[in-house]
Design an enzyme around this catalytic site. Structure first.
Site, PDB file in Angstrom:
ATOM      1  N   GLU A  17       0.856  -1.179   0.000  1.00 25.46           N
ATOM      2  CA  GLU A  17       0.000   0.000   0.000  1.00 25.46           C
ATOM      3  C   GLU A  17       0.901   1.240   0.000  1.00 25.46           C
ATOM      4  OE1 GLU A  17      -2.801   0.424   3.254  1.00 25.46           O
ATOM      5  OE2 GLU A  17      -3.824   2.029   2.236  1.00 25.46           O
ATOM      6  N   GLY A  52       2.835   2.395  10.917  1.00 22.24           N
ATOM      7  CA  GLY A  52       2.577   1.585  12.111  1.00 22.24           C
ATOM      8  C   GLY A  52       2.434   0.107  11.769  1.00 22.24           C
ATOM      9  N   ALA A  53       1.554  -0.189  10.812  1.00 21.62           N
ATOM     10  CA  ALA A  53       1.303  -1.580  10.459  1.00 21.62           C
ATOM     11  C   ALA A  53       0.473  -1.629   9.185  1.00 21.62           C
ATOM     12  CB  ALA A  53       0.560  -2.290  11.580  1.00 21.62           C
ATOM     13  N   MET A  54       0.317  -2.842   8.639  1.00 18.75           N
ATOM     14  CA  MET A  54      -0.365  -2.988   7.358  1.00 18.75           C
ATOM     15  C   MET A  54      -1.254  -4.220   7.349  1.00 18.75           C
ATOM     16  SD  MET A  54      -0.877  -1.766   4.406  1.00 18.75           S
ATOM     17  CE  MET A  54      -2.069  -2.564   3.327  1.00 18.75           C
ATOM     18  N   GLU A  60      -5.730  -3.274  12.429  1.00 19.75           N
ATOM     19  CA  GLU A  60      -5.364  -4.069  11.241  1.00 19.75           C
ATOM     20  C   GLU A  60      -6.300  -5.262  11.093  1.00 19.75           C
ATOM     21  OE1 GLU A  60      -3.516  -2.393   9.464  1.00 19.75           O
ATOM     22  OE2 GLU A  60      -2.689  -1.098  11.023  1.00 19.75           O
ATOM     23  N   HIS A 112      -9.616  -4.262   9.610  1.00 25.25           N
ATOM     24  CA  HIS A 112      -9.537  -4.004   8.165  1.00 25.25           C
ATOM     25  C   HIS A 112      -9.963  -5.226   7.340  1.00 25.25           C
ATOM     26  CE1 HIS A 112      -8.078  -0.043   7.242  1.00 25.25           C
ATOM     27  NE2 HIS A 112      -6.938  -0.139   7.877  1.00 25.25           N
TER      28      HIS A 112
HETATM   29  N1  PHE Z   1      -3.190   0.880   5.779  1.00 29.50           N
HETATM   30  C1  PHE Z   1      -2.330   0.987   6.919  1.00 29.50           C
HETATM   31  C2  PHE Z   1      -3.260   1.153   8.111  1.00 29.50           C
HETATM   32  O1  PHE Z   1      -3.938   2.092   8.287  1.00 29.50           O
HETATM   33  C3  PHE Z   1      -1.391   2.127   6.918  1.00 29.50           C
HETATM   34  C4  PHE Z   1      -0.324   2.080   5.886  1.00 29.50           C
HETATM   35  C5  PHE Z   1      -0.413   2.859   4.768  1.00 29.50           C
HETATM   36  C6  PHE Z   1       0.776   1.277   6.062  1.00 29.50           C
HETATM   37  C7  PHE Z   1       0.555   2.839   3.798  1.00 29.50           C
HETATM   38  C8  PHE Z   1       1.769   1.266   5.100  1.00 29.50           C
HETATM   39  C9  PHE Z   1       1.665   2.063   3.988  1.00 29.50           C
HETATM   40  O2  PHE Z   1      -3.455   0.353   8.876  1.00 29.50           O
HETATM   41 ZN    ZN Z   2      -5.827   1.492   8.542  1.00 30.58          ZN
END
Ligand code: PHE
Ligand code: ZN
Length: 846
Positions: free
Chosen positions: A123, A251-253, A288, A291
């Site tokens: 991402e 932070g995390a993905m 996460e 999501h």
């Molecule tokens: N989508 C991730 C989150 O909100 C954030 C993120 C964005 C991590 C882009 C890496 C790169 O949990």
């Molecule tokens: Zn997120």
């Protein structure tokens, strides 16, 4: 030759991709600099789009070795952005092999190595650095992945078919792809879902870190159970993996079935992690995980819809944390964070709508506005339609859009269909930037209280005119004897000016307005000190009770700064009473002892027509804290004893709350006891929360030298703890010498500046010391810019994000403005500056 100016992408120009992807097969041969990616992709014409005779696939920094369509070699035209190739009229199979080098990828985007392991971050647009592909979120496909490598652990999305082979049955966009390979150990767990399916859980860490994953695992199980209970959402694969990596930009993905985390948001033990760390780990693990439904099963049509997944998922993780840790304290910390980050953004040159309309680099839009204001918009929506309406709308959302790449229009439509409400005016919250200022005037006559409200939003970049928004204003009334005489009622304001009446009152009440922070606005209300102190003593809404103290504190500090006034006794006695009130939670009382931040005060002064002087702000806060310590010393001293938590350490909210009150008392008492308590605590502490609290106090009072060294000797081998050691010295440094402190820390052998956590600890720490950052000679500005210039070629995403330190330049005096602009212009002039940083600097300069 200078590159052509980068072209913005616009929401209004969205068109669907001409093809659908039916299946993706990937084979990775992980071999350091010689890594190969083989892709086989089944395309078919998209019935919802115009037919195309050629295909465009994104691709960046890839070396194409071979390409075939339906088995026949093809020679596509390749540019810096991707490739174009003629294609047959029906369905076809694309096959390609590319070479990439993860070992030299320092951007931490795409496939890279961290501490000897391979991992990915896709991402928003990292997949195009792995292979040629339609790298856009509305192209969803099932993936099958084979990983050839001698690494003992090989992971990807979905279910494991055999060692090193993974199959993800759920169609997903490429940004949710992930791969990890390394010498990792797992902390295992299991979960039985509400329909009785067993899910295997693993948290993968570096050898030796296994024991530190226990809390994250516990948080994961609680998150899974909560999403079933509250939203009826069950997990949908046989396995759920989490991996901790040390080098990570964010932070995390939420990659499908394989979340990748910055190790600081997974690893915790009492000795190495603070209560705040535990709190963040719980919240981010939940975020996460949530999501999986809000982001993965239902994703975004395009990146303009980012708040569709992020605003909603933040809102969900906030609800979760509130259930886990207590609603009042959680709401207050959310609002503090919103004001510190989002209001600041909204008031400056980077202001943008929750759903932006154009961007150059999407990575610059993972902002507080998209995330946190995005969550506040849902908070308001829920207040307007009620809990039942919200539940119905969410059920409909999942039912109608599961498997879709959706839009904000889709989201609002489910609320309209589920509740029968017209949300067209409400939708302005998504399109209009800026924080509305809500002014209120109060009149009482013949038993009727009238509240006259006005709303106004100042122009923001690209938006000169603002329309009135729908603002839910929660109001309750407190009678003269301190009892609530009218329960909370949500007033719906939808005009520029609007009045509301409360009738049948026997005496003039004090109104408690914007309870629980019912809308993300600035409330402008003239109220005498006595009425504020009354609310501080009696408001039945815990948020507004805290807010009364906070506003009072702000007013007192403003008078101290602008008129040289002494700290007002009403504030001091009001706060002492609250802090001594045993019926209130310790964590809540700790929040009461906090004062508005230096940055918050700078903005407040600016808004009221003053030029903020960072040194004067710092001095005033110091003086007020001295006064608080003098006034409350006996209470603080006895609380300091009472709030001691028995060993062994437990990270639960109740114990953490006691430690936070104890820490707040320690901070104030150290102004009276020559740091005696802090020295003793530093020696005795068996947990990082107290060890660090004591160290902070010692550094702050110039008595930290020996402790800083002792801490280093004890923790030098622990990366996450060393990040704290670096940061604390910057944050607690005296403002006059902060720049020198930073300079010497950047020369320290352990200053591994390519690691984002370490870089943020030292350089990012400067932002938490505003009087030091804004030192009159501009030394800190220069030093900060020097490091951004150095980081940009290595890691553009992190560099771009950190330019926001300068976003408030327009608040300050002419000299500081000029010095900050000089640094921004110096960055803008860097040959080969990244598009990420270039866009940010350009917007900040205006
Ligand atoms: N989508 C991730 C989150 O909100 C954030 C993120 C964005 C991590 C882009 C890496 C790169 O949990
Ligand atoms: Zn997120």
């Amino acid at each position: 030759m200078k590159d052509a100016a980068p072209q913005p992408v616009r929401l209004s120009e969205y068109t669907p991709f001409p093809f659908v992807v039916e299946q993706v097969d990937l084979r990775f041969t992980l071999a350091g600099a010689e890594t190969r990616v083989h892709s086989k992709i089944r395309f078919a014409p998209n019935p919802a789009a115009e037919r195309a005779g050629e295909i465009f696939l994104h691709g960046k920094e890839l070396e194409l070795i071979s390409a075939r369509i339906d088995g026949a070699e093809v020679s596509p035209v390749i540019t810096a952005r991707g490739l174009t190739c003629p294609v047959p009229s029906g369905a076809f199979t694309w096959e390609a092999e590319v070479r990439i080098d993860p070992t030299t990828n320092t951007s931490l985007d795409g496939l890279y190595t961290s501490g000897g392991m391979y991992c990915t971050q896709c991402e928003a647009e990292g997949f195009r650095k792995i292979t040629f592909y339609p790298d856009r979120p509305d192209v969803m496909a099932p993936f099958r992945v084979q990983i050839d490598s001698d690494m003992p652990v090989r992971l990807s999305n979905g279910n494991m078919v055999e060692e090193g082979v993974w199959d993800d049955p759920w169609p997903k966009p490429a940004y949710l792809f992930a791969l990890v390979a390394g010498d990792l150990r797992n902390f295992p767990g299991e979960f039985k879902t509400m329909s009785g399916k067993d899910v295997e859980l693993n948290i993968w860490v570096r050898p030796g870190d296994e024991a530190r994953a226990e809390y994250a695992m516990d948080a994961l199980k609680r998150s899974m159970a909560w999403d079933e209970e509250v939203y009826g959402r069950e997990y949908d694969l046989q396995i759920f993996n989490i991996v901790a990596v040390d080098d990570f930009n964010m932070g995390a993905m939420e990659n499908k079935g394989l979340n990748i985390f910055n190790s600081k948001y997974v690893l915790a033990s009492p000795e190495t992690a603070t209560d705040t760390d535990y709190d963040f780990i719980e919240g981010i693990i939940a975020h996460e995980y949530f999501h999986n439904w809000t982001g993965n099963r239902i994703t975004c049509r395009d990146w303009f819809q980012l708040c569709l997944k992020e605003g909603l998922t933040v809102f969900r993780d906030q609800q979760f944390s509130s259930d886990m840790r207590g609603a009042a304290v959680k709401r207050i910390t959310e609002v503090m964070q919103l004001r510190a980050r989002q209001f600041r953004e909204d008031q400056g040159p980077l202001a943008h709508p929750v759903r932006p309309e154009e961007y150059i680099e999407i990575n610059n839009f993972y902002t507080a506005t998209v995330y946190e204001k995005g969550a506040e918009v849902i908070h308001m929506l829920k207040a307007l339609v009620g809990d039942e309406g919200y539940a119905k709308a969410l059920d409909l959302y999942f039912e109608r859009h599961d498997g879709d790449a959706a839009t904000i229009e889709d989201w609002l439509k489910v609320f309209e269909d589920a509740t029968g409400r017209d949300l067209s005016q409400f939708s302005r919250w998504y399109s209009q930037a800026g924080t509305p200022r809500l002014t209120v005037e109060e009149h009482f006559k013949d038993g009727t209280l009238t509240l006259d409200f006005k709303q106004e939003t100042k122009p923001t970049p690209g938006q000169a005119q603002k329309q009135p928004q729908v603002i839910p204003i929660a109001v309750g009334l407190i009678g003269p004897n301190g009892n609530e005489v009218a329960e909370t009622r949500v007033l719906e304001m939808n005009k520029s000016e609007q009045s509301f009446e409360f009738t049948g009152l026997s005496a003039m009440p004090v109104a408690s307005i914007l309870r629980n922070f019912s809308a993300p606005v600035v409330l402008d209300r003239k109220l005498d000190i006595a009425s504020r102190a009354f609310l501080l003593a009696h408001d039945t809404d815990p948020f507004n009770r805290w807010e009364a103290g906070r506003v009072l504190g702000k007013e007192v500090l403003t008078q101290m700064i602008t008129e040289g006034a002494a700290p007002a006794p009403d504030l001091l006695t009001g706060l002492s009473r609250v802090v001594a009130d045993d019926s209130l939670e310790p964590a809540y009382r700790a929040l009461m002892l906090g004062l508005p931040s230096e940055d918050d005060l700078a903005q407040t002064l600016f808004d009221s027509g003053h030029v903020p002087d960072p040194a004067a702000i710092h001095a005033a806060r110091d003086a007020l804290q001295d006064a608080m310590a003098a006034e409350m010393e006996p209470i603080l001293a006895s609380l300091y004893e009472q709030m001691e938590t028995p060993a062994p350490y437990s990270p639960d909210a109740e114990a953490a709350g006691k430690r936070s009150l104890r820490g707040a008392c320690l901070g104030l008492l150290s102004r009276r006891d020559g740091c005696a308590r802090a020295k003793a605590l530093f020696e005795a502490a068996d947990n990082m929360t107290e060890e660090l609290a004591a160290l902070a106090v010692l550094i702050r009072h110039g008595q930290g030298e020996a402790a800083v060294q002792a801490f280093y000797d004890k923790w030098r081998h622990d990366r996450l703890v060393m990040d704290k050691w670096f940061m604390l010295q910057v944050v607690q440094s005296s403002p006059e010498t902060m720049a020198e402190t930073v300079k010497s820390l950047t020369e320290h052998a352990d200053f591994d500046w390519k690691n984002p956590n370490r870089f943020r600890s030292v350089l990012g720490g400067m932002q938490a010391n505003p009087a030091g950052f804004h030192r009159a000679d501009g030394a800190a500005y220069r030093l900060y810019a020097d490091w951004l210039l150095k980081l940009d070629p290595v890691n553009p995403q992190t560099t771009a994000r950190m330019t926001t330190a300068f976003e408030t330049w327009a608040r300050y005096d002419a000299d500081r403005q000029q010095m900050m602009r000089e640094q921004l212009e110096r960055i803008a002039a860097l040959p080969g500056l990244s598009e990420n940083t270039g866009e940010m600097v350009g917007r900040i300069l205006g």
